[in-house]
Design a protein around this motif. Sequence first.
Motif, mmCIF file in Angstrom:
data_model
loop_
_atom_site.group_PDB
_atom_site.id
_atom_site.type_symbol
_atom_site.label_atom_id
_atom_site.label_comp_id
_atom_site.label_asym_id
_atom_site.label_seq_id
_atom_site.Cartn_x
_atom_site.Cartn_y
_atom_site.Cartn_z
ATOM 1 N N LYS A 166 0.905 -1.213 0.062
ATOM 2 C CA LYS A 166 0.276 -0.023 -0.131
ATOM 3 C C LYS A 166 0.822 1.083 -0.141
ATOM 4 O O LYS A 166 0.362 2.335 -0.659
ATOM 5 C CB LYS A 166 -0.934 0.078 1.356
ATOM 6 N N LEU A 206 2.185 1.717 -3.543
ATOM 7 C CA LEU A 206 0.942 2.172 -4.497
ATOM 8 C C LEU A 206 0.820 3.744 -4.410
ATOM 9 O O LEU A 206 0.320 4.185 -5.473
ATOM 10 C CB LEU A 206 -0.303 1.231 -3.996
ATOM 11 N N GLU A 207 1.182 4.416 -3.363
ATOM 12 C CA GLU A 207 0.687 5.660 -3.195
ATOM 13 C C GLU A 207 1.356 6.740 -4.489
ATOM 14 O O GLU A 207 2.629 6.609 -4.883
ATOM 15 C CB GLU A 207 1.253 6.253 -1.952
ATOM 16 N N LYS A 232 0.833 6.066 -7.551
ATOM 17 C CA LYS A 232 0.906 5.241 -8.892
ATOM 18 C C LYS A 232 -0.181 5.126 -9.473
ATOM 19 O O LYS A 232 -1.431 5.325 -9.049
ATOM 20 C CB LYS A 232 1.424 3.876 -8.383
ATOM 21 N N CYS A 288 -1.850 2.425 -10.725
ATOM 22 C CA CYS A 288 -2.876 1.527 -10.215
ATOM 23 C C CYS A 288 -3.141 1.630 -8.739
ATOM 24 O O CYS A 288 -3.219 0.516 -8.218
ATOM 25 C CB CYS A 288 -2.331 0.316 -10.568
ATOM 26 N N GLU A 289 -3.189 2.720 -8.215
ATOM 27 C CA GLU A 289 -3.400 2.950 -6.466
ATOM 28 C C GLU A 289 -4.932 2.275 -6.056
ATOM 29 O O GLU A 289 -4.873 2.014 -5.248
ATOM 30 C CB GLU A 289 -3.400 4.364 -6.511
ATOM 31 N N SER A 290 -5.367 2.259 -7.107
ATOM 32 C CA SER A 290 -7.097 1.856 -6.678
ATOM 33 C C SER A 290 -6.816 0.099 -6.223
ATOM 34 O O SER A 290 -8.005 -0.008 -5.540
ATOM 35 C CB SER A 290 -7.883 1.660 -7.970
ATOM 36 N N ALA A 344 -5.222 -0.950 -3.968
ATOM 37 C CA ALA A 344 -4.990 -0.734 -2.368
ATOM 38 C C ALA A 344 -6.248 -1.442 -1.540
ATOM 39 O O ALA A 344 -5.819 -2.295 -0.700
ATOM 40 C CB ALA A 344 -4.580 0.474 -1.989
ATOM 41 N N GLU A 351 -4.322 2.999 -15.233
ATOM 42 C CA GLU A 351 -5.084 3.730 -14.188
ATOM 43 C C GLU A 351 -6.716 2.977 -14.035
ATOM 44 O O GLU A 351 -7.220 3.375 -13.229
ATOM 45 C CB GLU A 351 -5.319 5.327 -14.585
#
Length: 170
Positions: free
Chosen positions: A59, A62-63, A65, A67-69, A71, A112
């Motif tokens: 997580k 991922l911040e 990035k 593809c942060e979704s 998380a 994204e």
Amino acid sequence: MDRAQKEQLVEDLGQIFESSGVVVVARYEGMTVAEMQDLRAQMREVGGSVRVAKNKLAKIALEGKPCESIAEYLEGMTVLAYSEDPVAAAKVVDKYAKGNDKLVILGGAMGETALDVAGVKAVAGMPSREELIASIAGCIAAPASNIAGAIGAPASNIASILSTIEEKAA
């Protein structure tokens, strides 16, 4: 794992999240080591990889990035499957999950674009990069082979007519 190793892991995961065409998150609770090795081998064959990482570190990586979704899917025993080819990892995980009920697809991301389970399965149903290239090459080659056949046809027709005449004369 000390702080330096954790920082390196977060950096490695960040690179994976930035450079991958698709990232699939799945729950692997109950899978044996042999089953996990089999999944990894299948992923390597298509140019992808499988990574198990602490959810908290993933997580953090991922911040910011694209593809942060994903998380939201990082709860419990999760595995990350990824590949540069936007379809390869999804195909392998979907196929493996059909044969092994211990691997459960949770979701994923394609750049994204967030993918739920149905989205991952839809991506898995798409043709891979190699299949698309082969299809395009076939489309390009077909007119050329038709032209070659049309050009060569009159000559072969004449040759068969002459052959028939020669056989009748003999």
